[in-house]
Design a protein around this motif. Structure first.
Motif, PDB file in Angstrom:
ATOM      1  N   CYS A  82       0.802  -1.181  -0.036  1.00 59.38           N
ATOM      2  CA  CYS A  82       0.002  -0.105   0.092  1.00 59.38           C
ATOM      3  C   CYS A  82       1.137   1.346   0.050  1.00 59.38           C
ATOM      4  O   CYS A  82       1.937   1.102   0.813  1.00 59.38           O
ATOM      5  CB  CYS A  82      -0.795  -0.094   1.043  1.00 59.38           C
ATOM      6  SG  CYS A  82      -1.778   1.458   1.235  1.00 59.38           S
ATOM      7  N   PRO A  83       0.502   2.235  -0.927  1.00 60.42           N
ATOM      8  CA  PRO A  83       1.564   3.424  -0.961  1.00 60.42           C
ATOM      9  C   PRO A  83       1.267   4.469   0.173  1.00 60.42           C
ATOM     10  O   PRO A  83       1.968   5.125   0.315  1.00 60.42           O
ATOM     11  CB  PRO A  83       1.352   4.060  -2.354  1.00 60.42           C
ATOM     12  CG  PRO A  83      -0.206   3.647  -2.889  1.00 60.42           C
ATOM     13  CD  PRO A  83      -0.311   2.103  -2.108  1.00 60.42           C
ATOM     14  N   VAL A  84       0.109   4.345   0.750  1.00 57.68           N
ATOM     15  CA  VAL A  84      -0.221   5.309   1.822  1.00 57.68           C
ATOM     16  C   VAL A  84       0.499   5.044   3.028  1.00 57.68           C
ATOM     17  O   VAL A  84       0.873   5.858   3.590  1.00 57.68           O
ATOM     18  CB  VAL A  84      -1.930   5.263   1.859  1.00 57.68           C
ATOM     19  CG1 VAL A  84      -2.166   6.267   3.076  1.00 57.68           C
ATOM     20  CG2 VAL A  84      -2.556   5.785   0.502  1.00 57.68           C
ATOM     21  N   CYS A  85       0.328   3.706   3.509  1.00 60.83           N
ATOM     22  CA  CYS A  85       0.680   3.348   4.694  1.00 60.83           C
ATOM     23  C   CYS A  85       2.310   2.511   4.633  1.00 60.83           C
ATOM     24  O   CYS A  85       2.637   2.095   5.404  1.00 60.83           O
ATOM     25  CB  CYS A  85      -0.269   2.599   5.725  1.00 60.83           C
ATOM     26  SG  CYS A  85      -0.274   0.854   4.645  1.00 60.83           S
ATOM     27  N   ASN A  86       2.776   2.319   3.298  1.00 59.75           N
ATOM     28  CA  ASN A  86       3.835   1.682   2.928  1.00 59.75           C
ATOM     29  C   ASN A  86       3.831   0.038   3.717  1.00 59.75           C
ATOM     30  O   ASN A  86       4.958  -0.230   3.840  1.00 59.75           O
ATOM     31  CB  ASN A  86       5.171   2.301   3.810  1.00 59.75           C
ATOM     32  CG  ASN A  86       6.345   2.296   3.014  1.00 59.75           C
ATOM     33  OD1 ASN A  86       6.433   1.707   1.851  1.00 59.75           O
ATOM     34  ND2 ASN A  86       7.501   2.189   3.914  1.00 59.75           N
ATOM     35  N   GLY A  87       2.678  -0.273   3.478  1.00 61.03           N
ATOM     36  CA  GLY A  87       2.631  -1.868   3.635  1.00 61.03           C
ATOM     37  C   GLY A  87       2.533  -2.044   5.328  1.00 61.03           C
ATOM     38  O   GLY A  87       2.637  -3.139   5.502  1.00 61.03           O
ATOM     39  N   SER A  88       2.337  -1.097   6.234  1.00 59.20           N
ATOM     40  CA  SER A  88       2.070  -1.401   7.608  1.00 59.20           C
ATOM     41  C   SER A  88       0.613  -1.796   8.088  1.00 59.20           C
ATOM     42  O   SER A  88       0.464  -2.254   9.089  1.00 59.20           O
ATOM     43  CB  SER A  88       2.552  -0.333   8.224  1.00 59.20           C
ATOM     44  OG  SER A  88       1.726   0.858   8.352  1.00 59.20           O
ATOM     45  N   GLY A  89      -0.361  -1.044   7.154  1.00 54.50           N
ATOM     46  CA  GLY A  89      -1.609  -1.367   7.381  1.00 54.50           C
ATOM     47  C   GLY A  89      -2.369  -0.540   8.205  1.00 54.50           C
ATOM     48  O   GLY A  89      -3.282  -0.396   8.821  1.00 54.50           O
ATOM     49  N   GLN A  90      -1.755   0.788   8.793  1.00 55.16           N
ATOM     50  CA  GLN A  90      -2.260   1.494   9.759  1.00 55.16           C
ATOM     51  C   GLN A  90      -1.447   2.860   9.602  1.00 55.16           C
ATOM     52  O   GLN A  90      -0.414   2.942   8.958  1.00 55.16           O
ATOM     53  CB  GLN A  90      -1.806   0.831  11.233  1.00 55.16           C
ATOM     54  CG  GLN A  90      -0.284   0.640  11.436  1.00 55.16           C
ATOM     55  CD  GLN A  90      -0.235   0.082  12.965  1.00 55.16           C
ATOM     56  OE1 GLN A  90      -1.204  -0.075  13.808  1.00 55.16           O
ATOM     57  NE2 GLN A  90       1.147  -0.373  13.038  1.00 55.16           N
ATOM     58  N   TYR A  91      -2.142   3.893  10.261  1.00 59.68           N
ATOM     59  CA  TYR A  91      -1.353   5.359  10.198  1.00 59.68           C
ATOM     60  C   TYR A  91      -1.618   5.743  11.546  1.00 59.68           C
ATOM     61  O   TYR A  91      -2.239   5.356  12.582  1.00 59.68           O
ATOM     62  CB  TYR A  91      -2.022   6.042   9.081  1.00 59.68           C
ATOM     63  CG  TYR A  91      -3.396   6.625   9.668  1.00 59.68           C
ATOM     64  CD1 TYR A  91      -4.469   5.681   9.445  1.00 59.68           C
ATOM     65  CD2 TYR A  91      -3.513   7.851   9.970  1.00 59.68           C
ATOM     66  CE1 TYR A  91      -5.881   6.047   9.806  1.00 59.68           C
ATOM     67  CE2 TYR A  91      -4.812   8.417  10.267  1.00 59.68           C
ATOM     68  CZ  TYR A  91      -6.092   7.435  10.117  1.00 59.68           C
ATOM     69  OH  TYR A  91      -7.089   8.010  10.420  1.00 59.68           O
ATOM     70  N   CYS A 100      -5.990   0.911   2.223  1.00 60.15           N
ATOM     71  CA  CYS A 100      -6.001  -0.519   2.105  1.00 60.15           C
ATOM     72  C   CYS A 100      -6.603  -1.277   3.246  1.00 60.15           C
ATOM     73  O   CYS A 100      -6.727  -2.515   3.315  1.00 60.15           O
ATOM     74  CB  CYS A 100      -4.370  -1.134   2.221  1.00 60.15           C
ATOM     75  SG  CYS A 100      -3.770  -0.916   3.932  1.00 60.15           S
ATOM     76  N   MET A 101      -7.354  -0.470   4.062  1.00 54.15           N
ATOM     77  CA  MET A 101      -8.226  -0.967   5.323  1.00 54.15           C
ATOM     78  C   MET A 101      -7.496  -2.276   6.049  1.00 54.15           C
ATOM     79  O   MET A 101      -8.043  -3.060   6.436  1.00 54.15           O
ATOM     80  CB  MET A 101      -9.441  -1.620   4.553  1.00 54.15           C
ATOM     81  CG  MET A 101     -10.122  -0.576   3.802  1.00 54.15           C
ATOM     82  SD  MET A 101     -10.721   0.858   4.817  1.00 54.15           S
ATOM     83  CE  MET A 101     -11.795   0.494   6.007  1.00 54.15           C
ATOM     84  N   GLY A 102      -6.067  -1.826   6.151  1.00 55.82           N
ATOM     85  CA  GLY A 102      -5.305  -2.956   6.949  1.00 55.82           C
ATOM     86  C   GLY A 102      -5.049  -4.109   6.281  1.00 55.82           C
ATOM     87  O   GLY A 102      -4.105  -4.852   6.812  1.00 55.82           O
ATOM     88  N   SER A 103      -5.241  -4.295   4.921  1.00 51.48           N
ATOM     89  CA  SER A 103      -4.559  -5.376   4.347  1.00 51.48           C
ATOM     90  C   SER A 103      -3.237  -5.276   3.781  1.00 51.48           C
ATOM     91  O   SER A 103      -2.766  -6.161   3.523  1.00 51.48           O
ATOM     92  CB  SER A 103      -5.547  -5.425   2.900  1.00 51.48           C
ATOM     93  OG  SER A 103      -5.162  -4.586   2.015  1.00 51.48           O
ATOM     94  N   LYS A 104      -2.627  -4.164   4.067  1.00 52.38           N
ATOM     95  CA  LYS A 104      -1.154  -3.876   3.504  1.00 52.38           C
ATOM     96  C   LYS A 104      -0.985  -3.993   1.994  1.00 52.38           C
ATOM     97  O   LYS A 104       0.023  -3.734   1.665  1.00 52.38           O
ATOM     98  CB  LYS A 104      -0.166  -4.717   4.348  1.00 52.38           C
ATOM     99  CG  LYS A 104      -0.483  -4.842   5.756  1.00 52.38           C
ATOM    100  CD  LYS A 104       0.554  -5.787   6.435  1.00 52.38           C
ATOM    101  CE  LYS A 104       0.587  -5.743   8.020  1.00 52.38           C
ATOM    102  NZ  LYS A 104       1.340  -6.550   8.779  1.00 52.38           N
ATOM    103  N   LYS A 105      -1.890  -4.027   1.181  1.00 52.63           N
ATOM    104  CA  LYS A 105      -1.878  -4.166  -0.244  1.00 52.63           C
ATOM    105  C   LYS A 105      -2.171  -3.053  -0.913  1.00 52.63           C
ATOM    106  O   LYS A 105      -3.215  -2.279  -0.323  1.00 52.63           O
ATOM    107  CB  LYS A 105      -2.462  -5.565  -0.744  1.00 52.63           C
ATOM    108  CG  LYS A 105      -2.036  -6.934  -0.242  1.00 52.63           C
ATOM    109  CD  LYS A 105      -2.763  -7.901  -0.684  1.00 52.63           C
ATOM    110  CE  LYS A 105      -2.365  -9.264  -0.122  1.00 52.63           C
ATOM    111  NZ  LYS A 105      -3.385 -10.297  -0.803  1.00 52.63           N
ATOM    112  N   CYS A 106      -1.275  -2.815  -2.222  1.00 57.80           N
ATOM    113  CA  CYS A 106      -1.981  -1.848  -2.775  1.00 57.80           C
ATOM    114  C   CYS A 106      -3.393  -1.978  -3.381  1.00 57.80           C
ATOM    115  O   CYS A 106      -3.574  -2.966  -3.956  1.00 57.80           O
ATOM    116  CB  CYS A 106      -1.025  -1.590  -4.011  1.00 57.80           C
ATOM    117  SG  CYS A 106      -1.428  -0.303  -5.231  1.00 57.80           S
ATOM    118  N   LYS A 107      -4.262  -1.054  -3.119  1.00 57.81           N
ATOM    119  CA  LYS A 107      -5.593  -1.310  -3.614  1.00 57.81           C
ATOM    120  C   LYS A 107      -5.830  -1.110  -5.036  1.00 57.81           C
ATOM    121  O   LYS A 107      -6.672  -1.740  -5.687  1.00 57.81           O
ATOM    122  CB  LYS A 107      -6.918  -0.163  -3.019  1.00 57.81           C
ATOM    123  CG  LYS A 107      -6.491   0.947  -3.232  1.00 57.81           C
ATOM    124  CD  LYS A 107      -7.513   2.149  -2.719  1.00 57.81           C
ATOM    125  CE  LYS A 107      -7.660   3.335  -3.143  1.00 57.81           C
ATOM    126  NZ  LYS A 107      -8.607   4.010  -2.556  1.00 57.81           N
TER     127      LYS A 107
END
Length: 451
Positions: A338-347, A361-368
């Motif tokens: 995920c480019p928003v959280c850099n794969g952490s799944g959280q912010y 990504c809603m916590g999936s850690k994957k780029c949507k």
């Protein structure tokens, strides 16, 4: 004879129509896609020992000018630095570099056997860079190196390898971005004593460089990727303390370099960089002369490079067509994270002071956008004449807007705005004094925006 001539003319017209169709599709598909933001980074130094230094760039998307390299070789110069930048291939060459012999590899494949052959003759890599399509690797004699090792991969893997190699008296001498990872070269007997590296964002760059200088380190390498600058700094065994300055994407590279030369500074290093992990090096000439052409009687299929991937275009006899593109996801840089959280799944929520699920990504850690695949596939069908009509419409739109653009350019209007320094750390920055606002405030810049 007349029938043969008529068939030949008909065949030629068909080929011309197909080329126009391909160019129209490329324009149609490209209009919605942003070009990667490549950088040009110039590191200038005094007392480099270089003389008669020259430089050139080839233009974005164009091939490297190998004839110009050979011309300067014949005049006694050697390649001292090269990178793929916002101006395409950017190369600097000079005399008195200490390099006695040079050769280069400019191709899409990695030259394992070629490098091994030169290693036998004590010729080592002195410059490495790559576009989406080709590597440019320079090997030289007279480096003074006694050994050299290479590694590529994601940063976690490369970082551990560098730390281990430092203990064996090897130092980083070249770095370049490689897809979603890094390609690092380390050499022994490079003259480098201590070495350190870091990643910083643009707002942090100036203060970080000043801090490194205060600690006695000097800039060696600067590259840019994924919105961050990768800085390698070092100290020298001979006590060298170079006077340095750097420039990030100057508006006029020629004027910038000439101004530095007036201050007796030469180019010590050229860095490149980009936000996406691949670069588009396709051109219209490649479309017209592409060899990946199939014709099975029902349709003609073209396979061409597109935005770091491929585009397969089928042209049917009635003038219709289809295009299927497969290219690296430019939002997650081909990583699938995920480019928003850099794969952490959280912010981090700065106001609530809590960690929350990433809204992208809603916590999936994957780029949507690519569902974690690191690759995007798009399909498009074109009705007969649709692509050509789109091209004509864009031309007409450009002609209609010419007068408006001229009026806008002759009487430009601006407004003053404050641009706040981005902060995703969860903690406020230390206030800074603003001479224009005449008070202490969070870091920001005053800009003039055209409207």
């Amino acid at each position: 004879m007349n029938i043969t001539k008529s068939k030949r003319i008909s065949f030629q017209k068909r080929n011309i129509r197909e080329v126009k169709f391909l160019l129209s599709i490329m324009l149609l598909m490209y209009c919605g896609t942003a070009r990667s933001q490549d950088n040009l980074i110039l590191l200038m130094e005094k007392q480099t020992g270089l003389s008669s230094q020259t430089w050139f760039y080839c233009g974005f998307g164009k091939e490297l000018d190998t004839k110009l390299i050979e011309k300067h070789w014949n005049e006694g110069r050697r390649i001292t630095s090269a990178a793929y930048t916002t101006y395409g291939w950017f190369v600097t060459m000079a005399k008195n570099s200490g390099l006695t012999w040079q050769s280069y590899h400019y191709n899409s494949d990695w030259p394992t056997e070629w490098l091994a052959e030169h290693r036998k003759n004590n010729r080592y890599i002195t410059s490495i860079s790559g576009s989406a399509g080709k590597w440019f690797i320079v090997v030289s004699g007279g480096t003074g190196y006694t050994d050299q090792i290479t590694n590529c991969g994601d940063w976690d893997c490369v970082n551990q390898w560098i730390q281990k190699s430092w203990k064996e008296d090897l130092r980083v001498t070249n770095v370049t971005r490689y897809r979603s990872g890094w390609y690092v070269i380390m050499s022994k007997n490079s003259g480098i004593d201590g070495q350190t590296y870091c990643f910083v964002t643009e707002p942090e760059l100036k203060s970080k460089v000043e801090k490194l200088r205060a600690e006695g380190y000097y800039l060696q390498i600067i590259e840019f990727a994924d919105g961050q600058y990768f800085i390698i700094s070092c100290t020298y065994k001979n006590g060298k303390k170079p006077m340095q300055t750097y420039h990030i994407s100057p508006n006029n590279p020629g004027a910038c370099i000439l101004e530095e030369r007036d201050k007796e500074r030469n180019i010590a290093y050229i860095g490149g960089g980009f936000n996406s992990s691949t670069r588009n090096t396709g051109s219209n000439q490649q479309l017209a002369s592409n060899n990946n052409l199939k014709n099975n009687g029902k349709y003609t299929e073209h396979e061409i490079p597109y935005m770091g991937g491929t585009m397969k275009i089928r042209v049917y006899p009635d003038g219709s067509g289809s295009a299927v593109t497969e290219m690296p996801c430019h939002l997650c840089n081909h990583s699938g994270r995920c480019p928003v959280c850099n794969g952490s799944g959280q912010y981090w929520h700065a106001y609530l002071k809590t960690w929350n699920p990433c809204p992208s990504c809603m916590g999936s850690k994957k780029c949507k956008y690519c569902q974690g695949k690191g690759q995007q596939t798009t399909c498009k069908y074109f009705a007969p004449g649709e692509a050509e009509a789109y091209l004509e419409a864009k031309r007409a739109e450009k002609d209609d807007n010419t007068g408006n653009n001229q009026d806008r350019n002759s009487n430009p209007r601006y407004r003053d705005e404050i641009s706040w320094t981005p902060n995703c750390t969860g903690k406020p920055y230390a206030d800074e004094w603003c001479a224009k606002c005449q008070r202490w405030m969070q870091p920001h810049k005053h800009i003039r925006k055209r409207f």
